[in-house]
Design a protein around this motif. Structure first.
Motif, mmCIF file in Angstrom:
data_model
loop_
_atom_site.group_PDB
_atom_site.id
_atom_site.type_symbol
_atom_site.label_atom_id
_atom_site.label_comp_id
_atom_site.label_asym_id
_atom_site.label_seq_id
_atom_site.Cartn_x
_atom_site.Cartn_y
_atom_site.Cartn_z
ATOM 1 N N GLY A 1 48.835 35.193 29.108
ATOM 2 C CA GLY A 1 48.482 36.462 28.201
ATOM 3 C C GLY A 1 49.464 36.304 26.963
ATOM 4 N N MET A 2 50.304 35.548 26.921
ATOM 5 C CA MET A 2 51.184 35.347 26.079
ATOM 6 C C MET A 2 50.348 35.275 24.521
ATOM 7 N N ARG A 3 50.714 35.757 23.560
ATOM 8 C CA ARG A 3 50.305 35.751 22.209
ATOM 9 C C ARG A 3 51.032 34.619 21.304
ATOM 10 N N ASN A 4 52.226 34.595 21.515
ATOM 11 C CA ASN A 4 52.853 34.028 20.594
ATOM 12 C C ASN A 4 52.896 32.434 21.168
ATOM 13 N N GLU A 5 52.177 31.659 20.459
ATOM 14 C CA GLU A 5 51.795 30.183 20.831
ATOM 15 C C GLU A 5 53.076 29.383 21.325
ATOM 16 N N ALA A 6 54.138 29.599 20.580
ATOM 17 C CA ALA A 6 55.508 28.603 20.877
ATOM 18 C C ALA A 6 56.108 29.272 22.254
ATOM 19 N N LYS A 7 55.824 30.485 22.499
ATOM 20 C CA LYS A 7 56.528 30.860 23.727
ATOM 21 C C LYS A 7 55.552 30.595 24.823
ATOM 22 N N LYS A 8 54.271 30.506 24.865
ATOM 23 C CA LYS A 8 53.244 30.085 25.661
ATOM 24 C C LYS A 8 53.258 28.871 25.984
ATOM 25 N N LYS A 9 53.825 27.752 25.060
ATOM 26 C CA LYS A 9 53.812 26.521 25.415
ATOM 27 C C LYS A 9 55.123 26.231 26.296
ATOM 28 N N ALA A 10 56.126 26.878 25.862
ATOM 29 C CA ALA A 10 57.485 26.885 26.380
ATOM 30 C C ALA A 10 57.388 27.282 27.760
ATOM 31 N N CYS A 11 56.452 28.294 27.879
ATOM 32 C CA CYS A 11 56.342 29.055 29.274
ATOM 33 C C CYS A 11 55.578 28.041 30.306
ATOM 34 N N TYR A 12 54.253 27.368 29.731
ATOM 35 C CA TYR A 12 53.790 26.447 30.441
ATOM 36 C C TYR A 12 54.581 25.206 31.048
ATOM 37 N N LYS A 13 55.464 24.685 29.877
ATOM 38 C CA LYS A 13 56.430 23.725 30.118
ATOM 39 C C LYS A 13 57.352 23.965 31.463
ATOM 40 N N GLU A 14 57.599 25.266 31.222
ATOM 41 C CA GLU A 14 58.524 25.790 32.426
ATOM 42 C C GLU A 14 57.900 25.589 33.694
ATOM 43 N N ILE A 15 56.561 26.198 33.831
ATOM 44 C CA ILE A 15 55.950 26.157 35.023
ATOM 45 C C ILE A 15 55.511 24.630 35.365
ATOM 46 N N ASP A 16 55.335 23.687 34.423
ATOM 47 C CA ASP A 16 55.182 22.397 34.670
ATOM 48 C C ASP A 16 56.482 21.737 35.673
ATOM 49 N N ALA A 17 57.456 22.222 35.190
ATOM 50 C CA ALA A 17 58.848 21.527 35.752
ATOM 51 C C ALA A 17 59.050 22.223 36.960
ATOM 52 N N TYR A 18 58.955 23.645 37.050
ATOM 53 C CA TYR A 18 58.664 24.429 38.532
ATOM 54 C C TYR A 18 57.733 23.800 39.533
ATOM 55 N N PHE A 19 56.822 23.365 39.196
ATOM 56 C CA PHE A 19 55.581 22.787 40.028
ATOM 57 C C PHE A 19 56.078 21.369 40.352
ATOM 58 N N LEU A 20 56.674 20.380 39.474
ATOM 59 C CA LEU A 20 57.031 19.209 39.909
ATOM 60 C C LEU A 20 58.302 19.163 40.768
ATOM 61 N N THR A 21 59.192 19.956 40.626
ATOM 62 C CA THR A 21 60.243 20.185 41.429
ATOM 63 C C THR A 21 59.839 20.859 42.808
ATOM 64 N N SER A 22 58.892 21.579 42.970
ATOM 65 C CA SER A 22 58.370 22.328 44.334
ATOM 66 C C SER A 22 57.657 21.205 44.992
ATOM 67 N N ILE A 23 56.566 20.416 44.239
ATOM 68 C CA ILE A 23 55.990 19.309 44.965
ATOM 69 C C ILE A 23 57.041 18.248 45.221
ATOM 70 N N ARG A 24 57.659 17.793 44.633
ATOM 71 C CA ARG A 24 58.440 16.634 44.602
ATOM 72 C C ARG A 24 59.610 16.877 45.878
#
Length: 153
Positions: free
Chosen positions: A93-116
């Motif tokens: 739901g983030m409206r600020n695109e830069a913050k939204k992109k940073a949020c998805y990048k952070e989730i990607d890192a969390y996902f990768l750490t979790s699966i690894r």
């Protein structure tokens, strides 16, 4: 009364053993990533396969064979493990695109750490580590699938 208690205990033991068998083979299944761009030895910080249709196909199959038994069919949790449709719910739901992109990048890192590395709390393994079982391409293909299952706002 003793007979009823013994019968209830036997029924509980039988139900527990059937539940364990219902999960089937819990040995991770190999993931054929043939056709995906090879990512090399360096781990990526973001999903390089966003929107890649082959990654989606491979990730869907890999998820169903390896993740659905705990995280649920189509990433809808049955209560055993987290509902992965909600993995990046804070970003959606983030409206600020830069913050939204940073949020998805952070989730990607969390996902990768979790699966690894898996998830362990107080010595109990909640999710096994998959590094050494899946290659980086397989992990990101699974993430590509999960992105299509994302819960909307």
């Amino acid at each position: 009364m003793k007979r009823i208690v013994i019968t209830c205990a036997a029924a509980a033991a039988l139900a527990t053993s059937l539940f364990a068998v219902a999960h089937g083979n819990v040995t991770p299944q190999g993931v054929d990533t043939t056709g995906l761009p090879v990512l090399g030895e360096k781990w990526r910080e973001e999903n390089p396969y966003k929107g890649n249709q082959l990654a989606l196909k491979i990730g869907t199959s890999a998820y169903n064979q390896n993740c659905a038994r705990c995280h649920g069919l189509e990433a809808v949790s049955g209560g055993i493990a987290p509902d992965l449709r909600l993995l990046d719910r804070d970003c959606v739901g983030m409206r600020n695109e830069a913050k939204k992109k940073a949020c998805y990048k952070e989730i990607d890192a969390y996902f990768l750490t979790s699966i690894r590395h898996g998830k362990v709390r107080n010595g109990a393994v909640y999710m096994p580590p998959f590094e050494g079982v899946f290659n980086q391409e397989a992990m990101w293909a699974i993430k590509t699938y999960l992105e299509t299952r994302r819960a909307s706002e």
